[in-house]
Design an enzyme around this catalytic site. Structure first.
Site, PDB file in Angstrom:
ATOM      1  N   ASN A 155       6.099  29.264  14.315  1.00 34.81           N
ATOM      2  CA  ASN A 155       6.458  28.135  15.185  1.00 34.81           C
ATOM      3  C   ASN A 155       7.914  27.682  15.041  1.00 34.81           C
ATOM      4  O   ASN A 155       8.555  27.312  16.016  1.00 34.81           O
ATOM      5  CB  ASN A 155       5.497  26.963  14.965  1.00 34.81           C
ATOM      6  N   GLU A 253       1.411  24.974   2.590  1.00 29.43           N
ATOM      7  CA  GLU A 253       1.613  23.929   3.598  1.00 29.43           C
ATOM      8  C   GLU A 253       0.831  24.358   4.827  1.00 29.43           C
ATOM      9  O   GLU A 253       1.171  25.324   5.489  1.00 29.43           O
ATOM     10  CB  GLU A 253       3.115  23.776   3.890  1.00 29.43           C
ATOM     11  N   CYS A 287       3.298  21.671  13.028  1.00 25.97           N
ATOM     12  CA  CYS A 287       2.173  21.162  12.236  1.00 25.97           C
ATOM     13  C   CYS A 287       2.166  19.643  12.158  1.00 25.97           C
ATOM     14  O   CYS A 287       1.146  19.032  11.859  1.00 25.97           O
ATOM     15  CB  CYS A 287       2.180  21.782  10.844  1.00 25.97           C
ATOM     16  N   GLU A 468       7.068  20.291  -1.344  1.00 29.20           N
ATOM     17  CA  GLU A 468       8.397  20.892  -1.415  1.00 29.20           C
ATOM     18  C   GLU A 468       9.413  19.864  -0.922  1.00 29.20           C
ATOM     19  O   GLU A 468       9.096  18.983  -0.142  1.00 29.20           O
ATOM     20  CB  GLU A 468       8.435  22.211  -0.623  1.00 29.20           C
TER      21      GLU A 468
END
Length: 487
Positions: A155, A253, A287, A468
């Site tokens: 993405n 993630e 996301c 992160e």
């Protein structure tokens, strides 16, 4: 035949060299539906070669000072900025996003990732504790883990790949990265800049291919002790299984089903355009996009009317069109998946107020086989429906009413995901109260997608493991060691 000659053929980048592969995968231009690129279909053999190159490069690279590595990262950031237009054109064509978004977000942020970690690596400090009564001093040191396995999604291809590569090499690791096979072009283009930036051969190796072949070979390799992955939950489950026998460090993630909570005292002048953007930016393929909008009952009708009007102005067009707000979805299979959610919602009695199945998208003849879809707003839908529970990852959002603060917090938290949320209210006390109770790794209030790279990024529940960011990436990509000296 002329069309075939124009196909772009990518090669793996291992040990500082471009190497051909025995077999290739077709990569499609999402805006036309035509094959335009061949991507290596790598497997165990290519991963083995990359491990060997990364292993060989590690002692020299890890022994360089942070200042030396920082200079290399800054040079790479300069080169990415100098190639901004070329990279943006490639990213837009490969992913389907608008050229405007690639120019203003994807490529600038990719350069910023290197610049940010080039700076942050110079400012980390270690701890020291004295125990005079035992004539002892304790101190900590951080050392790079070794070979980092990095798997990035389709993405935000270069943006998310560099978010992993930059901290990994900044602290002295060598890396093997596997971009998505659907969007490999900008990663391949970046490989051409590595030598020029002073990145030694073998420090960054990029192996192209699918998850089941290249990805599994990377994740299950015993000499790759660390995996950073951004993508779907089912893939993360597979990575966890393959990593378990080797006790690898994991940062995962994953997806989101992100709520926006809009209270009756929200500033709708700011809230509506921002919520349209948070729902449909990058075709809804982020996301962090909003896919559940909870609106307090007293303003529900007004919000819905204005939100649908604003959504209808969100132009779907070919990626190169400067007036387009949204381009094409990544693939035919993904487009069909996203559409299936809208069909299911309609079958369950929900109303589709605009977009898919209601309005027509207008496209040039050449792009009519492309993977385009209008931004779609669904209402009259139950919280238990799949559109309200599952990650769609497309330009679809559901708008539902709520009565009380306690009720909406419970409903917002009722899904398995916990990545991000937005809260809209002018009541500061309420904002703090609600933000604290939401099960989300990030809560934006009266805004969306304002990032600070120093801060931890990651999700709760099924949205991932680990964080992160400046300190968190430093912690993840290094091992800490305590040393005790008796004198």
């Amino acid at each position: 035949m002329a069309g075939k000659k124009e196909l772009l053929i990518l090669e793996n980048f291992i040990g500082g060299k471009f190497l051909p592969c025995n077999s290739y995968i077709d990569s499609y231009d999402p805006s036309t539906g035509e094959v335009y690129c061949k991507v290596p279909n790598s497997g165990k053999e290519e991963i083995e070669a990359a491990v060997e190159a990364a292993r060989e490069a590690f002692p020299s690279w890890s022994s360089r000072s942070p200042q030396e590595r920082s200079l290399v990262l800054n040079r790479l950031a300069d080169l990415l900025e100098q190639s901004l237009e070329e990279l943006a054109q490639a990213e837009s064509k490969d992913q389907g996003k608008t050229l405007t978004l690639a120019r203003t977000m994807d490529i600038p942020r990719s350069a910023q990732n290197f610049r940010f970690f080039a700076s942050s690596i110079l400012h980390h400090v270690t701890e020291c504790t004295q125990m005079d009564h035992l004539s002892c001093m304790h101190y900590t040191v951080r050392t790079p883990v070794g070979i980092a396995g990095l798997i990035s999604p389709w993405n935000l291809p270069l943006y998310l790949l560099t978010w992993k590569i930059a901290p990994a090499i900044a602290v002295g690791n060598t890396v093997i990265a596997k971009p998505s096979e659907l969007t490999s072009v900008t990663a391949w283009m970046m490989c051409k800049l590595l030598d020029k930036a002073g990145v030694p051969p073998g420090v960054v190796n990029i192996v192209f291919g699918t998850g089941p072949r290249a990805g599994e070979a990377l994740v299950s390799h015993p000499e790759v002790p660390l995996i950073s992955f951004t993508g779907s939950q089912p893939t993360a489950e597979r990575i966890t299984q393959l990593s378990a026998p080797h006790c690898k460090k994991l940062s995962l993630e994953l997806g989101g089903k992100n709520p926006a909570i809009i209270f009756e005292d929200a500033n709708l002048e700011e809230c509506i355009p921002t919520t349209v953007r948070s729902s449909f930016a990058n075709q809804g393929e982020i996301c962090l996009c909003t896919s559940r909008i909870f609106v307090q009952k007293s303003i529900y009708c007004e919000f819905l009317k204005r939100f649908v009007e604003a959504t209808r102005k969100w132009k779907v067009g070919i990626p190169s069109d400067p007036s387009a707000s949204m381009g094409a979805l990544i693939s035919k299979a993904h487009l069909e998946k996203v559409r299936s959610y809208v069909k299911k919602a309609r079958a369950d009695g929900a109303q589709i107020l605009c977009g898919e199945g209601v309005d027509q998208v207008s496209l040039p003849l050449r792009n009519q086989a492309g993977y385009f879809m209008l931004p779609t707003v669904i209402t009259d839908i139950k919280d238990e429906s799949s559109c309200m529970k599952e990650e769609i990852f497309g330009p679809v959002t559901c708008v539902v009413p709520f009565d009380t603060e306690e009720e909406v917090i419970k409903r917002a938290n009722s899904v398995k995901y916990g990545l991000a949320a937005t809260v809209w209210s002018s009541n500061v006390g309420r904002i703090h109260r609600v933000a604290k109770k939401l099960q989300s790794g990030w809560v934006w209030t009266n805004c969306w997608l304002i990032r600070e790279l120093n801060l931890p990024f990651g999700g709760m529940k099924s949205s991932g493991i680990g964080r992160e960011g400046a300190k968190d990436s430093y912690d993840f990509f290094t091992e800490i060691k305590t040393i005790t000296v008796k004198h």
